[in-house]
Design a protein around this motif. Sequence first.
Motif, PDB file in Angstrom:
ATOM      1  N   ASN A  84       0.841  -1.197   0.000  1.00  0.00           N
ATOM      2  CA  ASN A  84       0.000   0.000   0.000  1.00  0.00           C
ATOM      3  C   ASN A  84       0.877   1.248   0.000  1.00  0.00           C
ATOM      4  O   ASN A  84       2.106   1.162   0.052  1.00  0.00           O
ATOM      5  CB  ASN A  84      -0.950  -0.010   1.208  1.00  0.00           C
ATOM      6  N   SER A  85       0.261   2.405  -0.072  1.00  0.00           N
ATOM      7  CA  SER A  85       1.014   3.674  -0.178  1.00  0.00           C
ATOM      8  C   SER A  85       1.893   3.918   1.044  1.00  0.00           C
ATOM      9  O   SER A  85       2.982   4.487   0.935  1.00  0.00           O
ATOM     10  CB  SER A  85       0.053   4.854  -0.374  1.00  0.00           C
ATOM     11  N   THR A  86       1.451   3.464   2.229  1.00  0.00           N
ATOM     12  CA  THR A  86       2.256   3.650   3.439  1.00  0.00           C
ATOM     13  C   THR A  86       3.524   2.809   3.391  1.00  0.00           C
ATOM     14  O   THR A  86       4.594   3.251   3.797  1.00  0.00           O
ATOM     15  CB  THR A  86       1.436   3.280   4.689  1.00  0.00           C
ATOM     16  N   PHE A  87       3.400   1.581   2.868  1.00  0.00           N
ATOM     17  CA  PHE A  87       4.570   0.713   2.743  1.00  0.00           C
ATOM     18  C   PHE A  87       5.571   1.306   1.748  1.00  0.00           C
ATOM     19  O   PHE A  87       6.783   1.246   1.958  1.00  0.00           O
ATOM     20  CB  PHE A  87       4.134  -0.686   2.304  1.00  0.00           C
ATOM     21  N   VAL A  88       5.062   1.905   0.676  1.00  0.00           N
ATOM     22  CA  VAL A  88       5.940   2.568  -0.293  1.00  0.00           C
ATOM     23  C   VAL A  88       6.669   3.734   0.366  1.00  0.00           C
ATOM     24  O   VAL A  88       7.872   3.928   0.166  1.00  0.00           O
ATOM     25  CB  VAL A  88       5.134   3.054  -1.528  1.00  0.00           C
ATOM     26  N   LYS A  89       5.960   4.513   1.193  1.00  0.00           N
ATOM     27  CA  LYS A  89       6.600   5.627   1.933  1.00  0.00           C
ATOM     28  C   LYS A  89       7.708   5.099   2.840  1.00  0.00           C
ATOM     29  O   LYS A  89       8.768   5.714   2.975  1.00  0.00           O
ATOM     30  CB  LYS A  89       5.559   6.371   2.782  1.00  0.00           C
ATOM     31  N   PHE A  90       7.439   3.973   3.479  1.00  0.00           N
ATOM     32  CA  PHE A  90       8.417   3.345   4.374  1.00  0.00           C
ATOM     33  C   PHE A  90       9.678   2.945   3.601  1.00  0.00           C
ATOM     34  O   PHE A  90      10.803   3.261   4.009  1.00  0.00           O
ATOM     35  CB  PHE A  90       7.777   2.121   5.033  1.00  0.00           C
ATOM     36  N   LEU A  91       9.508   2.269   2.462  1.00  0.00           N
ATOM     37  CA  LEU A  91      10.658   1.847   1.657  1.00  0.00           C
ATOM     38  C   LEU A  91      11.435   3.057   1.141  1.00  0.00           C
ATOM     39  O   LEU A  91      12.674   3.053   1.129  1.00  0.00           O
ATOM     40  CB  LEU A  91      10.188   0.990   0.484  1.00  0.00           C
ATOM     41  N   LYS A  92      10.715   4.081   0.722  1.00  0.00           N
ATOM     42  CA  LYS A  92      11.376   5.294   0.225  1.00  0.00           C
ATOM     43  C   LYS A  92      12.192   5.952   1.345  1.00  0.00           C
ATOM     44  O   LYS A  92      13.317   6.415   1.124  1.00  0.00           O
ATOM     45  CB  LYS A  92      10.341   6.267  -0.329  1.00  0.00           C
ATOM     46  N   ALA A  93      11.618   5.996   2.565  1.00  0.00           N
ATOM     47  CA  ALA A  93      12.324   6.595   3.706  1.00  0.00           C
ATOM     48  C   ALA A  93      13.584   5.800   4.052  1.00  0.00           C
ATOM     49  O   ALA A  93      14.643   6.378   4.336  1.00  0.00           O
ATOM     50  CB  ALA A  93      11.393   6.667   4.918  1.00  0.00           C
ATOM     51  N   ILE A  94      13.509   4.467   4.012  1.00  0.00           N
ATOM     52  CA  ILE A  94      14.675   3.619   4.260  1.00  0.00           C
ATOM     53  C   ILE A  94      15.732   3.867   3.197  1.00  0.00           C
ATOM     54  O   ILE A  94      16.930   4.009   3.489  1.00  0.00           O
ATOM     55  CB  ILE A  94      14.276   2.125   4.262  1.00  0.00           C
ATOM     56  N   PHE A  95      15.297   3.925   1.951  1.00  0.00           N
ATOM     57  CA  PHE A  95      16.210   4.153   0.827  1.00  0.00           C
ATOM     58  C   PHE A  95      16.951   5.483   0.986  1.00  0.00           C
ATOM     59  O   PHE A  95      18.179   5.558   0.846  1.00  0.00           O
ATOM     60  CB  PHE A  95      15.414   4.131  -0.478  1.00  0.00           C
ATOM     61  N   LEU A  96      16.223   6.557   1.301  1.00  0.00           N
ATOM     62  CA  LEU A  96      16.845   7.873   1.467  1.00  0.00           C
ATOM     63  C   LEU A  96      17.788   7.895   2.665  1.00  0.00           C
ATOM     64  O   LEU A  96      18.839   8.534   2.630  1.00  0.00           O
ATOM     65  CB  LEU A  96      15.768   8.956   1.616  1.00  0.00           C
ATOM     66  N   GLU A  97      17.424   7.177   3.723  1.00  0.00           N
ATOM     67  CA  GLU A  97      18.283   7.098   4.909  1.00  0.00           C
ATOM     68  C   GLU A  97      19.605   6.425   4.560  1.00  0.00           C
ATOM     69  O   GLU A  97      20.685   6.891   4.945  1.00  0.00           O
ATOM     70  CB  GLU A  97      17.562   6.316   6.006  1.00  0.00           C
ATOM     71  N   LEU A  98      19.538   5.343   3.800  1.00  0.00           N
ATOM     72  CA  LEU A  98      20.753   4.631   3.403  1.00  0.00           C
ATOM     73  C   LEU A  98      21.601   5.459   2.452  1.00  0.00           C
ATOM     74  O   LEU A  98      22.824   5.419   2.493  1.00  0.00           O
ATOM     75  CB  LEU A  98      20.386   3.302   2.731  1.00  0.00           C
ATOM     76  N   LEU A  99      20.941   6.217   1.580  1.00  0.00           N
ATOM     77  CA  LEU A  99      21.663   7.039   0.610  1.00  0.00           C
ATOM     78  C   LEU A  99      22.494   8.106   1.323  1.00  0.00           C
ATOM     79  O   LEU A  99      23.546   8.522   0.841  1.00  0.00           O
ATOM     80  CB  LEU A  99      20.664   7.703  -0.344  1.00  0.00           C
ATOM     81  N   ASN A 100      22.029   8.531   2.491  1.00  0.00           N
ATOM     82  CA  ASN A 100      22.717   9.601   3.228  1.00  0.00           C
ATOM     83  C   ASN A 100      23.684   9.088   4.287  1.00  0.00           C
ATOM     84  O   ASN A 100      24.371   9.863   4.937  1.00  0.00           O
ATOM     85  CB  ASN A 100      21.689  10.517   3.911  1.00  0.00           C
ATOM     86  N   ILE A 101      23.709   7.768   4.474  1.00  0.00           N
ATOM     87  CA  ILE A 101      24.583   7.207   5.531  1.00  0.00           C
ATOM     88  C   ILE A 101      26.054   7.392   5.171  1.00  0.00           C
ATOM     89  O   ILE A 101      26.458   7.210   4.045  1.00  0.00           O
ATOM     90  CB  ILE A 101      24.277   5.714   5.749  1.00  0.00           C
ATOM     91  N   LYS A 102      26.845   7.789   6.153  1.00  0.00           N
ATOM     92  CA  LYS A 102      28.301   7.860   5.991  1.00  0.00           C
ATOM     93  C   LYS A 102      28.906   6.680   6.733  1.00  0.00           C
ATOM     94  O   LYS A 102      28.765   6.549   7.949  1.00  0.00           O
ATOM     95  CB  LYS A 102      28.854   9.173   6.569  1.00  0.00           C
ATOM     96  N   LEU A 103      29.556   5.809   6.009  1.00  0.00           N
ATOM     97  CA  LEU A 103      30.108   4.598   6.627  1.00  0.00           C
ATOM     98  C   LEU A 103      31.413   4.893   7.352  1.00  0.00           C
ATOM     99  O   LEU A 103      32.230   5.673   6.886  1.00  0.00           O
ATOM    100  CB  LEU A 103      30.352   3.538   5.556  1.00  0.00           C
TER     101      LEU A 103
END
Length: 455
Positions: free
Chosen positions: A77-96
């Motif tokens: 559903n749309s909420t699950f898509v928001k969740f995946l998008k938020a995880i994706f953006l969080e990972l994109l900004n992570i500094k290892l």
Amino acid sequence: MESKYLNFLLDENEINKIAKEVGLCKRIRTFTPLELLKMVVFYPNNIAKDILDEISLNLFEISSISVSNESINKRFNSTFVKFLKAIFLELLNIKLNIKKPEKNILEPFNRILLTDSTVSKLHSSLSEEYPGGRNQEGPYSSLKINLIKDLKNNTPVDIQVSRGTKNDYEFLPRIKKFMKAKDLILNDLGYCSLEFLKHVIKKKAFFVSKLKLNSLKTISLENPNPTYFKNGTVKLQNKFIPFDIEKECNSMVAGEIREFENVHIGGDSDKLPCRLIITKLDGVLEERRHKTVTKKIRDPRPYLKEEKREIAKFGFMITNLSKDLYPKEQIYPIYSLRWQIELEFKNWKSILEIDESGRKLKKERIEAHFYGKLINILVNNEVSKILKDEIETQKRILSDKKIFNHVSYYLERLHRYNYKIGYIFDKLKKLIPKTCLKSKRKGNISSNEIMKFIT
């Protein structure tokens, strides 16, 4: 490998926090946000192509979670898509916090930014949400992924999912947003304009770009003998003189490269100062270009067709790189590094199947599929980069595609290692040096050899 990213993406508490912020769950159940994330990112199935029964069987076999097909379908559903998008953006900004070997090559540039897009066709039922145009069968749907990648560090800078009809030109503001001083920009023509290249110069960054054929007639040179007003300022109409492109091209022989400094491209009030490099193609390159242009020419006027075929025998490149540091012979090889992003898209489509779905599915399930695959790609890229950096210190040249494929194989089986990516490193370190060596094609220069120019 003491990174939370490598233990499993994010800490489970952080995943639950993101899930609550987007409203995915008010309380934690058996089918947790973490299990949902694993299902779309690492399970050996394709949620856009496999039937729900297969997804349900995988879920039970791997995680011992028994839920009905309808229950799984409701999760898309749309909420699950928001969740995946938020995880994706969080990972994109992570500094290892992983120490990686330093490289001295490419030192003059902070980053080498490549930009391109890939389009995936969807079922025509999604043509309103993701329009793609019309064909003989009617409207069709498509989804576009725009990627900005830093080739120097082999990391994604930004990824945007949009409708398939969105013009590449509309993506330029995002490239400007991420651009910094001392970056080298290698963009396709679709992402270039005089205004954008001026912005590159203003940012104290660098560019190498092809020149659009419709800009050839706007090339001018600084007039060595201009006329002045009484106050000492140069008269605008005498400041520049036209550049005779036809004369220069007609006097060139196959394989010759000519360079012109301090040329200006554009109208009287909107000129871009740069170096111009003209190459007369020969052999295979000329034949390939001739075939490409012949296919694209739609103008019914025969004299214009012939004119375009003739101009296709030449390559026109512009840059603001220093002539002293980067002679004319190095400009085209540097620009050809841009093809690395094309190879990456091929990996995505062939290995991860981030491609079209011929089935009629709801929009949220398709979006969940794409964001799940993008998260997988981020993990794969990071693991591949660390492995390549460590192994290439042993003076081995490795194939990015082969490494990507090997890592992808093990990520699909990550559940066997309790989702701890560190456990698969020892296996891959033994496997990759023997099975992922780069094959060199006769007569072709590799990206590693090209990068040695940029010192």
